[in-house]
Design a protein around this motif. Structure first.
Motif: not given
Length: 263
Positions: A8-15, A25-35, A88-97
Motif C-alpha cells: 500500500v502506497v499513500t500519496g501513490g499517484s504523484t511524485g 510493481a516492477a519488482k512483482g508486488a501488487h500495489v494499492v495506490v491510494t490518495s 507513507q508518501s502522502a504529505g503537504v507542505c506550506f512555507s509561510d513565515p
C-alpha cells in the motif's frame, strides 16, 4: 523480489509515491495506490503499471479520516488476504513565515504528515502480524537535518514522524515487522513546483540557477523521484533486515556541506 506481496502506497499517484508504486510493481508486488484524489485521478499511474506488466489498483482514502483508513485496510485484507509493505508518501507542505502561518495550514500539515501516518500504522500492524510480518517506510524529509527559513512547521511534522518511527520500532521486536523512514532532499515534484516533464521557461531558468548554486557533490540541486524510490526499495527488501527505526537521509550530501556553496 516482491512476487506475491501486497504493498500500500499513500500519496501513490504523484511524485515520490508514484515512483515507488511503479518500482515496487516492477519488482512483482501488487500495489494499492491510494490518495485523497478520486480513483480516476490515480489511473494514470495504475494504467502505466499495468501496461508495463505489473499489478496495481487504486483506492481513494483521506488518511486524516480514521474511518476511511480502517475501511482501506479492511478492504486490502479482504481482497488480498495480506499486507506486506506500507509506504507513507502522502504529505503537504506550506512555507509561510511563522507569523503568517494560518492555523488551518498548521492543522493540515500535522494531520496529513503525522496523525494520518500514525493512524495508517495502527490499522496496518494487526494485518501484518497475522500474515507474518512486513516493512513500513515513512517518508520524512531532509528538512529534519537543516534549519530552513519559512519551513519550521513542515520540518516539525517531518521530524515528528521520523522520531515516531525510531521510537515505535522497539515495540515491533520479534514481530518480523520493520519500520524505517527516509529523509529526501529536494526532489523534482509538484510540491516544489518542479516536475521532470513540464517546466515553463521561467522555471527552466530558475532550475539552471539553482543547479549552479547547488552544494551537492553531484552538482544537482534536485533529485528525481526515482532516486528516493530506490532507497525505499532497499528498505522494503530483506537486504535491509539490519535497519529498524532508522532515518535514512537521502539529500545528496547537501546537509553535510560536503562542498562549499558557490560564491
Amino acid at each position: 523480489m516482491f512476487e506475491g506481496k501486497i504493498a500500500v502506497v499513500t500519496g501513490g499517484s504523484t511524485g515520490i509515491g508514484a515512483a515507488i508504486s511503479s518500482l515496487f510493481a516492477a519488482k512483482g508486488a501488487h500495489v494499492v495506490v491510494t490518495s485523497e484524489l478520486p480513483v480516476e485521478a490515480m489511473l494514470t499511474v495504475v494504467d502505466r503499471i499495468i501496461e508495463a506488466g505489473g499489478s496495481a489498483s487504486a483506492v481513494t482514502c483521506d488518511i486524516t479520516d480514521r474511518d476511511a483508513v480502517a475501511n482501506l485496510m479492511t478492504g486490502v485484507e479482504q481482497e488480498h488476504g495480506r499486507l506486506d509493505i506500507l509506504v507513507q508518501s502522502a504529505g503537504v507542505c506550506f512555507s509561510d513565515p511563522i507569523e503568517q502561518m494560518s492555523a488551518k495550514k498548521v492543522d493540515l500539515m500535522f494531520g496529513v504528515n503525522v496523525v494520518g501516518p500514525i493512524a495508517m500504522i495502527q490499522a496496518a500492524l494487526p494485518i501484518m502480524r497475522r500474515t507474518g510480518g512486513g516493512a513500513i517506510i515513512n517518508i520524512s524529509s531532509g528538512a529534519v537535518a537543516l534549519g530552513i527559513q519559512q519551513f519550521a512547521v513542515y520540518a516539525a511534522t517531518k521530524a515528528a514522524i521520523a522520531h515516531f518511527t525510531r521510537t515505535v520500532a522497539p515495540e515491533l521486536r520479534r514481530t518480523n515487522i520493520r519500520i524505517n523512514s527516509i529523509g529526501p532532499g529536494s526532489v523534482r515534484t509538484a510540491m516544489l513546483g518542479f516536475t521532470s516533464d513540464e517546466l515553463t521557461p521561467e522555471q527552466q531558468e530558475g532550475m539552471i540557477k539553482r543547479e549552479a548554486r547547488s552544494v551537492s557533490p553531484y552538482g544537482n540541486a534536485l533529485m528525481d523521484p526515482e532516486d528516493i524510490a530506490q532507497v525505499a526499495l532497499f528498505l522494503a527488501s530483506d537486504a535491509a533486515r539490519a535497519l529498524h527505526g532508522a532515518y535514512v537521509l537521502a539529500d545528496q550530501g547537501i546537509s553535510s556541506a560536503m562542498v562549499p556553496p558557490a560564491s
